[in-house]
Design an enzyme around this catalytic site. Sequence first.
Site, PDB file in Angstrom:
ATOM      1  N   SER A   1     -10.874   0.522   5.688  1.00 49.01           N
ATOM      2  CA  SER A   1     -10.958   1.286   4.448  1.00 49.01           C
ATOM      3  C   SER A   1     -11.540   0.383   3.361  1.00 49.01           C
ATOM      4  CB  SER A   1      -9.583   1.811   4.047  1.00 49.01           C
ATOM      5  OG  SER A   1      -8.675   0.746   3.940  1.00 49.01           O
TER       6      SER A   1
ATOM      7  N   HIS B   1      -9.281   3.748  -0.996  1.00 47.61           N
ATOM      8  CA  HIS B   1      -7.910   3.235  -0.907  1.00 47.61           C
ATOM      9  C   HIS B   1      -7.573   2.312  -2.068  1.00 47.61           C
ATOM     10  CE1 HIS B   1      -4.142   2.050   0.698  1.00 47.61           C
ATOM     11  NE2 HIS B   1      -4.516   0.961   1.350  1.00 47.61           N
TER      12      HIS B   1
ATOM     13  N   CYS C   1       0.809  -1.214   0.000  1.00 47.21           N
ATOM     14  CA  CYS C   1       0.000   0.000   0.000  1.00 47.21           C
ATOM     15  C   CYS C   1       0.843   1.265   0.000  1.00 47.21           C
ATOM     16  CB  CYS C   1      -0.944   0.016   1.202  1.00 47.21           C
ATOM     17  SG  CYS C   1      -1.451  -1.620   1.710  1.00 47.21           S
TER      18      CYS C   1
ATOM     19  N   LYS D   1     -10.140   5.882   4.560  1.00 50.06           N
ATOM     20  CA  LYS D   1     -11.476   5.408   4.899  1.00 50.06           C
ATOM     21  C   LYS D   1     -12.546   6.018   4.011  1.00 50.06           C
ATOM     22  CE  LYS D   1     -14.950   3.584   6.951  1.00 50.06           C
ATOM     23  NZ  LYS D   1     -15.741   3.777   5.748  1.00 50.06           N
TER      24      LYS D   1
END
Lengths: 376, 127, 350
Positions: free
Chosen positions: A199, A324, A75, A320
């Site tokens: 998220s 994402h 990520c 969130k």
Amino acid sequence: MSKFGERWDASFRQLVAEAGIMALKDSKIDGSAIQAVFGGCMASGRFLGQEHIGALIVDQLGLNPIASTRLEAACASGSVAFRSGIMAVASGMYDMVAVGGVEKMTEVSVEDAATALGGAGDQEWELFQGATFPALYALMARRHMKEYGTTEEQMALCAVKNHENGSKNPYAQYQNKITLETAMNSAVIASPLKLFDCSPISDGAAVAILCETSKAKKICEQPIEIIASAQASDTLALAQRKSLTELNATKVAAKQAFEQAKLKPKDIQTAEVHDCFTIAEIMAVEDLGFFEKGKAGKAIEAGETKLNSAISVNTSGGLKACGHPVGATGVKQIVEAVWQLRGQGGQRQANGVEHALTHNVGGSGATATVHIFKRA
Amino acid sequence: MVWREIPERYNLIGSTCENCKQEFFPQRLICPNCRRKGKLVEKKMPDEGKIFSFTQVHSGAKGFENETPYTLAIVEMPNGVRVLGHIVDAQPEKIKIGTKVKAVFRRIFAEGEEGIIAYGFKFKVAD
Amino acid sequence: MVNGKVGIVGYGAYVPRYRITAEEIGKVWNKDGKRTGASLGVSEKAVAAWDEDSATIAVQASRTAIESGRINPNDIGAIFIGSESKPYAVKPTATIVAEACGCSGNLTAADFEFACKAGTAGIQACIGMVASGMIKVGLAVGSDTAQGRPNDALEFTAASGGAAMLIGEGEPLALINQTLSYTTDTPDFWRRQHAEFPTHAGRFTGEPAYFKHVSTASKRLMEKVGTTAKDYTHAVFHQPNGKFPVKVGMDLGFDKKQLEAGLVTPLIGNTYSGASMVGLAAVLDVAKEGDRIFVCSYGSGAGSDAFDITVTKYIEGKRAKTPVRRMIEDKEYVSYATYAKFRKKIKDLE
């Protein structure tokens, strides 16, 4: 950046173009000035069967034959791509580069997406044992609750605040506000984390164009200077970390970043932090130094991370509410920092922003990056 | 490939560095403390430990969907090593931070009806 | 006498934690489950959890046996696992047990099938290999997660469980004085290769099958060693339900007191290849030096293995850490729905 969300209307390539064209227009330069591209994308192979993203991006942007490379750090793919862009320019090898972060996650089922994301952790010793990402962060949350008394309500308030900010961000996936009650009553995913502590799965892209500061001042009205860029690592698997209540990679990167910028946490007015789960935001604001270890929960309860409070955290809506798309997030955070510094934050503009910080994490904390920006 | 990891998965065989004496699980090839000065040899981890953290997973990983909710825990052994695994056969009220557990041998998952069955360790609350 | 030296050097059993009552099973089929259970002499049975199978049960039982006997796994020269519910039709459970018990690669191994007497057949093979000097210690396991056909009488009794016996000559906790078998080709209960559930021949499974073979093997063994039922402290017979072993035992001259310690089916059901061996383990948990134990297993198809055993002074130091009765008491009830899910009887699963 493109609008984030479940972009049924847009393919991977279309997202790249959407964000890329917007960035070029904003920079007012011609595409031919770009000399290299760095693309961050975590799992296009698992989500789309497509590798070689560097080649795909540069092709879609009509920029062949310049060099183009994909970077991956789960990520944190977007921000590590950004770091490569910085190094490319700072080293003098290139004058002008474009950095993109892209992810299209909705082409596969939710279960397959979750499995692909599981590759950000330790496949053999975490995913193999049935540990999903929510489970890993849940293990951290429970320790944080035990060691510091952090509550589920305090975690949920992060989500409430982020939705509040997201509702003012036209690019955010979720435009609705939520109440604490909704968050607390949502389905348990991995105790104590519930649906609203997590998220979402999203599609999106974000692009930034970099060059040397003095040159930037000649090109655009309000160039933004990168005054710190740091990155650190930690063990891949959660079980091997020294502590489950902090991300040491964040702490190390933050220390380096503040040293580079010659600033302290109190000098930051707005920060985009990596809230893949609400507990991640709590640990982030502690590990970055905005609040003392263990005290973030109470601070959030007291509203000290809301827009225009002690520090405006996640004005974009965070992971969130803004969404994402994993590879894109790192660059999107930077785009939001730029907008805040330029005063282009619209209804979510923080007051008196002199310094903005972005914080991006890979996996359960094995990679972390911290960047600090100011107006050039 | 599960087969390569049978000593680790079936019998919790980890490593210890003869130089700095730290113990590791799963096995390591390079000691993070000593690097080239380190000498790593196989060592069996203790069979018992205490729950360091736990979670009840309701939204299961692929291959575990029919077992939800299942409990995952990070178990801390007396030698300081922490291991992630399932807690089985226990009432949810019994599972707390600090609960003593011991390793048992269970199916982890099977690759569909015709594929290989992966066995390994899970944990049960110790009396 | 086999050779006067060979015997059991370690033993262990494993009974899964979950139970379903006969009453609960009966509800689904609109039967008075309690009454059915009473007629079978089985009030509840052990159910393997979703992540258990005959291999995991065999491993747990074997580990207990190795620990209680303080055996060095490297001394195990043969492993035979008896089961009719193997996780793989082709790929031995024995090798999984070998690895999980820390054995060396220097051993022979195979899986046996002979319905409920596959485990005791393994014991006999180990006796031969030990007594002939081929190996130092042999491991024989009977372990099953028997398939209960829905709405069939056997659904009330088909259960999960297993036991392991380590055979050797070094300070055995019990000597196996003699063993003898009786085997014929009798089709009382069978399962074809791809069938999910076994088929049984109803009342034919009684007199011409179970009773004929258990009686014949038992009488012949007692003749051979020159004993009668009164010479034994304990007797364990194969126990497909709570009634058969009592009937055959009494027919052979044993009384209920002799059968008590080894009769476990009423509370955990029929663990098939595990049944006689779990019964024997339960007896070894309470037996004293000098006790003589009579064991006769039965496997459909059909055959019986009988054993004449004497407990030695080494029993005190080698009792299994967790007694069978404690495992029987450590239980949690499940509903039929959970039972069907665990036993993968819901067609959508796996």
